[in-house]
Design a protein around this motif. Structure first.
Motif, PDB file in Angstrom:
ATOM      1  N   GLY A   1      42.816   0.262 -23.836  1.00  0.00           N
ATOM      2  CA  GLY A   1      43.031  -0.917 -23.023  1.00  0.00           C
ATOM      3  C   GLY A   1      41.922  -1.927 -23.201  1.00  0.00           C
ATOM      4  O   GLY A   1      40.966  -1.726 -23.957  1.00  0.00           O
ATOM      5  N   PHE A   2      42.094  -3.023 -22.454  1.00  0.00           N
ATOM      6  CA  PHE A   2      41.137  -4.116 -22.482  1.00  0.00           C
ATOM      7  C   PHE A   2      40.941  -4.638 -21.071  1.00  0.00           C
ATOM      8  O   PHE A   2      41.886  -4.687 -20.289  1.00  0.00           O
ATOM      9  N   ILE A   3      39.710  -5.019 -20.766  1.00  0.00           N
ATOM     10  CA  ILE A   3      39.361  -5.565 -19.452  1.00  0.00           C
ATOM     11  C   ILE A   3      38.873  -6.990 -19.652  1.00  0.00           C
ATOM     12  O   ILE A   3      38.088  -7.270 -20.561  1.00  0.00           O
ATOM     13  N   THR A   4      39.333  -7.874 -18.781  1.00  0.00           N
ATOM     14  CA  THR A   4      38.882  -9.266 -18.783  1.00  0.00           C
ATOM     15  C   THR A   4      38.531  -9.650 -17.355  1.00  0.00           C
ATOM     16  O   THR A   4      39.291  -9.370 -16.429  1.00  0.00           O
ATOM     17  N   THR A   5      37.374 -10.257 -17.178  1.00  0.00           N
ATOM     18  CA  THR A   5      36.970 -10.737 -15.856  1.00  0.00           C
ATOM     19  C   THR A   5      37.284 -12.225 -15.741  1.00  0.00           C
ATOM     20  O   THR A   5      37.360 -12.937 -16.750  1.00  0.00           O
ATOM     21  N   GLY A   6      37.461 -12.666 -14.507  1.00  0.00           N
ATOM     22  CA  GLY A   6      37.778 -14.070 -14.264  1.00  0.00           C
ATOM     23  C   GLY A   6      36.738 -15.015 -14.828  1.00  0.00           C
ATOM     24  O   GLY A   6      37.067 -16.120 -15.281  1.00  0.00           O
ATOM     25  N   SER A   7      35.486 -14.601 -14.841  1.00  0.00           N
ATOM     26  CA  SER A   7      34.408 -15.443 -15.378  1.00  0.00           C
ATOM     27  C   SER A   7      34.402 -15.449 -16.902  1.00  0.00           C
ATOM     28  O   SER A   7      33.703 -16.239 -17.511  1.00  0.00           O
ATOM     29  N   LYS A   8      35.154 -14.554 -17.508  1.00  0.00           N
ATOM     30  CA  LYS A   8      35.222 -14.365 -18.957  1.00  0.00           C
ATOM     31  C   LYS A   8      33.940 -13.770 -19.551  1.00  0.00           C
ATOM     32  O   LYS A   8      33.760 -13.760 -20.756  1.00  0.00           O
ATOM     33  N   VAL A   9      33.035 -13.280 -18.695  1.00  0.00           N
ATOM     34  CA  VAL A   9      31.865 -12.574 -19.217  1.00  0.00           C
ATOM     35  C   VAL A   9      32.337 -11.334 -19.978  1.00  0.00           C
ATOM     36  O   VAL A   9      31.817 -11.007 -21.035  1.00  0.00           O
ATOM     37  N   LEU A  10      33.313 -10.656 -19.412  1.00  0.00           N
ATOM     38  CA  LEU A  10      34.021  -9.613 -20.151  1.00  0.00           C
ATOM     39  C   LEU A  10      35.360 -10.214 -20.535  1.00  0.00           C
ATOM     40  O   LEU A  10      36.123 -10.646 -19.663  1.00  0.00           O
ATOM     41  N   GLU A  11      35.616 -10.276 -21.820  1.00  0.00           N
ATOM     42  CA  GLU A  11      36.885 -10.844 -22.262  1.00  0.00           C
ATOM     43  C   GLU A  11      37.473  -9.956 -23.342  1.00  0.00           C
ATOM     44  O   GLU A  11      36.881  -9.783 -24.410  1.00  0.00           O
ATOM     45  N   HIS A  12      38.583  -9.354 -23.001  1.00  0.00           N
ATOM     46  CA  HIS A  12      39.263  -8.447 -23.921  1.00  0.00           C
ATOM     47  C   HIS A  12      38.306  -7.328 -24.354  1.00  0.00           C
ATOM     48  O   HIS A  12      38.245  -6.957 -25.513  1.00  0.00           O
ATOM     49  N   THR A  13      37.518  -6.825 -23.381  1.00  0.00           N
ATOM     50  CA  THR A  13      36.541  -5.759 -23.630  1.00  0.00           C
ATOM     51  C   THR A  13      37.265  -4.420 -23.682  1.00  0.00           C
ATOM     52  O   THR A  13      37.974  -4.062 -22.744  1.00  0.00           O
TER      53      THR A  13
END
Length: 141
Positions: free
Chosen positions: A20-32
């Protein structure tokens, strides 16, 4: 103060072989990336829910402690917090916050008292229903 923060997770495949991938609203994590391997096996590139909880808890606690110290008329030189999230048999059983602080003109007893208050009132501490241990080191020069 009232606000909402957003994070998204995408997962494809079964539990052990999927990813999977995780993305935070701030985009600090994006498609992590995250996967079974990043969660349960060392050495894999990617994140996992437990380290994200640890990062959130360490960051929240450090900020909360800084606010409380400032309210008590102390100025923080540095607060370093690490969070160890213990996972056992499908449950987060304990979080150990390791705090190293440099706060001029504060004695160890008052620093510990304010740090324990911060642990109690930190919003992330409140949301977690597990034992939270706090280890403190005051390093004043």
């Amino acid at each position: 103060m009232k606000f909402t923060r957003q994070a998204d997770a995408q997962w494809k495949g079964n539990g052990k072989d999927g990813k999977g991938f995780i993305t935070t609203g701030s985009k600090v994590l994006e498609h992590t990336p995250y996967s079974y391997n990043t969660r349960f096996e060392d050495g894999m590139k990617g994140t996992n829910p437990e380290e994200l909880i640890g990062a959130a808890h360490a960051g929240c606690f450090a900020m909360q402690l800084s606010v409380l110290l400032n309210a008590a008329n102390f100025t923080v030189t540095a607060l370093n917090v690490s969070a160890s999230v213990n996972f056992e048999d499908g449950t987060i059983t304990k979080i150990i916050l390791n705090l190293e602080g440099n706060v001029p003109d504060i004695d160890a007893e008052e620093f510990q008292q304010i740090a324990h208050e911060a642990k109690t009132v930190c919003p992330i501490s409140k949301v977690l229903h597990t034992e939270i241990e706090l280890k403190i080191l005051l390093k004043n020069t």
